[in-house]
Design an enzyme around this catalytic site. Structure first.
Site, PDB file in Angstrom:
ATOM      1  N   LYS A  32       7.902  -3.202  14.080  1.00  0.00           N
ATOM      2  CA  LYS A  32       8.637  -2.680  12.834  1.00  0.00           C
ATOM      3  C   LYS A  32       9.600  -1.744  13.181  1.00  0.00           C
ATOM      4  O   LYS A  32      10.689  -1.735  12.250  1.00  0.00           O
ATOM      5  CB  LYS A  32       7.572  -2.367  11.823  1.00  0.00           C
ATOM      6  CG  LYS A  32       6.650  -3.780  11.440  1.00  0.00           C
ATOM      7  CD  LYS A  32       5.283  -3.391  10.626  1.00  0.00           C
ATOM      8  CE  LYS A  32       5.781  -2.621   9.124  1.00  0.00           C
ATOM      9  NZ  LYS A  32       4.430  -2.507   8.778  1.00  0.00           N
TER      10      LYS A  32
ATOM     11  N   GLY B  77      -5.671  -2.074   3.986  1.00  0.00           N
ATOM     12  CA  GLY B  77      -4.791  -3.014   3.380  1.00  0.00           C
ATOM     13  C   GLY B  77      -5.508  -4.716   3.589  1.00  0.00           C
ATOM     14  O   GLY B  77      -5.623  -5.202   2.718  1.00  0.00           O
ATOM     15  N   ARG B  78      -6.071  -4.964   4.659  1.00  0.00           N
ATOM     16  CA  ARG B  78      -6.858  -6.189   4.892  1.00  0.00           C
ATOM     17  C   ARG B  78      -8.209  -6.186   4.350  1.00  0.00           C
ATOM     18  O   ARG B  78      -8.818  -7.215   4.444  1.00  0.00           O
ATOM     19  CB  ARG B  78      -7.078  -6.353   6.374  1.00  0.00           C
ATOM     20  CG  ARG B  78      -7.741  -5.329   7.252  1.00  0.00           C
ATOM     21  CD  ARG B  78      -7.408  -5.613   8.806  1.00  0.00           C
ATOM     22  NE  ARG B  78      -7.812  -4.468   9.713  1.00  0.00           N
ATOM     23  CZ  ARG B  78      -7.164  -3.376   9.766  1.00  0.00           C
ATOM     24  NH1 ARG B  78      -5.962  -3.241   9.274  1.00  0.00           N
ATOM     25  NH2 ARG B  78      -7.683  -2.525  10.873  1.00  0.00           N
TER      26      ARG B  78
ATOM     27  N   GLU C 112      -6.668  -7.888  13.668  1.00  0.00           N
ATOM     28  CA  GLU C 112      -6.122  -6.501  13.396  1.00  0.00           C
ATOM     29  C   GLU C 112      -6.995  -5.399  13.417  1.00  0.00           C
ATOM     30  O   GLU C 112      -6.706  -4.152  13.787  1.00  0.00           O
ATOM     31  CB  GLU C 112      -5.069  -6.560  11.859  1.00  0.00           C
ATOM     32  CG  GLU C 112      -4.448  -5.365  11.804  1.00  0.00           C
ATOM     33  CD  GLU C 112      -3.468  -5.593  10.527  1.00  0.00           C
ATOM     34  OE1 GLU C 112      -2.316  -5.952  10.850  1.00  0.00           O
ATOM     35  OE2 GLU C 112      -3.878  -5.215   9.392  1.00  0.00           O
TER      36      GLU C 112
ATOM     37  N   LYS D 287       0.657  -1.150  -0.021  1.00  0.00           N
ATOM     38  CA  LYS D 287      -0.070   0.080   0.048  1.00  0.00           C
ATOM     39  C   LYS D 287       0.715   1.417  -0.027  1.00  0.00           C
ATOM     40  O   LYS D 287       0.805   2.221  -0.663  1.00  0.00           O
ATOM     41  CB  LYS D 287      -1.022   0.195   1.231  1.00  0.00           C
ATOM     42  CG  LYS D 287      -2.000   1.161   1.221  1.00  0.00           C
ATOM     43  CD  LYS D 287      -2.952   1.285   2.154  1.00  0.00           C
ATOM     44  CE  LYS D 287      -3.762   2.104   2.312  1.00  0.00           C
ATOM     45  NZ  LYS D 287      -4.891   2.349   3.279  1.00  0.00           N
TER      46      LYS D 287
ATOM     47  N   HIS E 240      -8.727 -34.461  14.755  1.00  0.00           N
ATOM     48  CA  HIS E 240      -7.882 -35.379  15.437  1.00  0.00           C
ATOM     49  C   HIS E 240      -6.791 -34.547  15.955  1.00  0.00           C
ATOM     50  O   HIS E 240      -5.572 -35.191  16.562  1.00  0.00           O
ATOM     51  CB  HIS E 240      -7.425 -36.181  14.168  1.00  0.00           C
ATOM     52  CG  HIS E 240      -8.153 -37.171  13.637  1.00  0.00           C
ATOM     53  ND1 HIS E 240      -8.715 -38.448  14.247  1.00  0.00           N
ATOM     54  CD2 HIS E 240      -9.068 -37.114  12.847  1.00  0.00           C
ATOM     55  CE1 HIS E 240      -9.538 -39.144  13.578  1.00  0.00           C
ATOM     56  NE2 HIS E 240     -10.054 -38.022  12.551  1.00  0.00           N
TER      57      HIS E 240
ATOM     58  N   GLU F 182       9.941  -5.783   4.360  1.00  0.00           N
ATOM     59  CA  GLU F 182      10.184  -7.259   3.830  1.00  0.00           C
ATOM     60  C   GLU F 182       9.427  -7.382   2.387  1.00  0.00           C
ATOM     61  O   GLU F 182      10.247  -8.285   1.719  1.00  0.00           O
ATOM     62  CB  GLU F 182       9.001  -7.946   4.748  1.00  0.00           C
ATOM     63  CG  GLU F 182       9.192  -7.901   6.303  1.00  0.00           C
ATOM     64  CD  GLU F 182       8.303  -6.843   6.845  1.00  0.00           C
ATOM     65  OE1 GLU F 182       7.746  -7.241   8.009  1.00  0.00           O
ATOM     66  OE2 GLU F 182       8.133  -5.606   6.345  1.00  0.00           O
TER      67      GLU F 182
END
Length: 498
Positions: free
Chosen positions: A472, A244-245, A330, A185, A361, A191
């Site tokens: 960050k 962003g999300r 978030e 964005k 399981h 990263e």
């Protein structure tokens, strides 16, 4: 928020689920909703007509209807960042101006896809999409869910800065036939940009004469992408007001639109828009996202539940729990309200989950007999996604439905307490008629609007995410040697990095 609203909710009587069914022959119909090819069943939760009425009173106090209207009108509801939250406009449900702006950007994206398909960037057989968080989870979910049979490109979504993630892709992709997509964005994400630089180097070393010529940027900061070296014609912007999300509906969805075809991308938007209209127009007690939020708040505020589990009984939806983790935690993992004062009560529970039947399981022991009360959500698809014998899908669905029944009913065993099940454990079920782009769009939009409804009722802002910034910032400072850490952290850095 007036204390009387919460007092009425907190005073709701505790009733066992089996007794709620016994006393109300219409319970299933009362707590089931069908919309956009999705069937929602909250009858095996502890919601009652009395509880819904109490939450409706809370919704009036918190002006849920007004804030919902403000969301779709493009008002500045993201107050801490001073902007609107206009992701609904990406699917055609927003202010006239925002919808028109989104249509222009979608047209730009489609034109670039048409050019790529016509060979404008040479032979492309692989798509390497690099992003993180909302810039990766959405496209990954879409392509994994919808692109198993007829995707037109081999697609890899890489988010982790761990070099092992990139090396795995490099080992199977042809660098001379790879399209590199960089999604950020702000176009400053450390990263993502480091991974992108390594991918460009791999393309160059693999014989690509002009690796920058096959790079696409997806960003709300197009000028930074151009400064980074990407041609303006291959930069696909999206609005700063799209978080962003919440961004898979924008140009962030480019790799899905390219791999799955534009018609599927449009169907995705249409499905989300249908859910948006339902959320905007349906009465609260018949409104799927709102009723889900009422159940969420009942369990966090009344029963003290700290987690909520989601299990996808369909391999194609295996990434949905991870997607929901970011969307819900978030967005609503906050401790202060919109005005800056402490909320003073629990906000978002921890979202976790997995895939059925594998999870049965692994973790269902705790759900059935553990000391924690954990609301469970089952997501299943009525129509199978495979061509094997019908027995596979039949067993899958029977396991899904039986788990919900067992959680509710339990089983007494006075002779052997280790084999006793307390029951009265809540679950909700979402049954999808057919998993296609339209249904998936509606499902994701349901979770978005549910998250928004929860936030409004709690008085928090679901559209900022300042909590992700501190770590960050400290990592960047550590890289430049500009920060003194505590003794433990200093020792770890020295041991690992010298």
């Amino acid at each position: 928020m007036s204390s009387s609203d919460w007092r009425a909710i907190e005073a709701l009587p505790a009733r066992r689920l089996d007794s709620l069914f016994a006393e109300d022959s219409d319970r299933l119909a009362r707590f089931s909703i069908d919309v956009a090819g999705l069937h929602f069943d909250w009858s095996k939760t502890h919601l009652t007509a009395e509880a819904v009425a109490a939450f409706e009173a809370l919704a009036r106090t918190r002006d849920l209807a007004g804030k919902r209207a403000a969301l779709f009108a493009g008002a500045e509801i993201n107050a801490t960042e001073g902007r609107a939250a206009e992701h609904p406009a990406e699917r055609g449900e927003g202010s006239e101006e925002a919808v028109a702006r989104a249509a222009v950007l979608h047209a730009r994206m489609r034109a670039l896809i048409d050019a790529i398909e016509a060979g404008a960037l040479g032979t492309i057989s692989h798509i390497l999409h690099i992003g993180i968080g909302g810039s990766a989870l959405g496209p990954d979910l879409l392509i994994d869910a919808l692109g198993r049979d007829d995707r037109r490109y081999d697609v890899a979504i890489v988010s982790n800065i761990d070099g092992c993630a990139l090396e795995e892709v490099f080992a199977r992709f042809d660098p001379s036939a790879t399209l590199l997509v960089i999604a950020s964005k702000t176009f400053t994400t450390t990263e993502t940009l480091l991974n992108a630089q390594s991918a460009l180097a791999w393309m160059r070393e693999g014989g690509s004469e002009d690796p920058h010529g096959r790079v696409i940027a997806l960003t709300a900061a197009p000028e930074r992408a151009v400064d980074w070296g990407i041609d303006e014609t291959r930069v696909l912007p999206f609005a700063e007001s799209v978080g962003g999300r919440y961004s898979l509906w924008s140009s962030i969805g480019f790799p899905a639109a390219l791999a799955l075809g534009w018609d599927n991308f449009e169907d995705l938007l249409d499905g989300a828009a249908e859910m948006d209209r339902h959320f905007r127009l349906a009465a609260l007690h018949e409104n799927a996202p709102v009723l889900a939020a009422f159940a969420d708040l009942y369990y966090t505020q009344v029963r003290g539940c700290q987690t909520r589990a989601a299990f996808a009984y369909d391999e194609r939806l295996r990434l949905l729990p991870s997607y929901l983790q970011q969307l819900e935690m978030e967005s609503n993992g906050k401790s202060v309200g919109i005005g800056g004062a402490p909320v003073g009560r629990p906000t978002a529970p921890v979202t976790w989950g997995g895939v059925g039947t594998d999870a049965q399981h692994a973790v269902f022991q705790l759900l059935h007999q553990g000391t924690q009360l954990i609301p469970v959500e089952f997501i299943a698809v009525a129509e199978p996604g495979d061509a094997l014998s019908e027995e596979h899908h039949r067993q899958l669905l029977l396991n899904c439905f039986a788990q919900g029944a067992a959680l509710m009913a339990g089983r007494a065993n006075d002779a052997d307490p280790a084999r006793a099940y307390p029951g009265d454990r809540p679950s909700a079920t979402i049954l999808i008629d057919h998993l296609d782009a339209h249904a998936l769009g509606a499902l994701i939009a349901f979770y978005e609007q549910r998250t928004f409804a929860n936030a409004v009722l709690l008085g928090i802002n679901p559209f900022d995410q300042f909590g992700v910034e501190l770590g960050k910032e400290m990592a960047k400072a550590a890289a430049s040697g500009g920060l003194d850490f505590d003794p433990s952290t200093t020792d770890l850095i020295k041991r690992a990095l010298g």
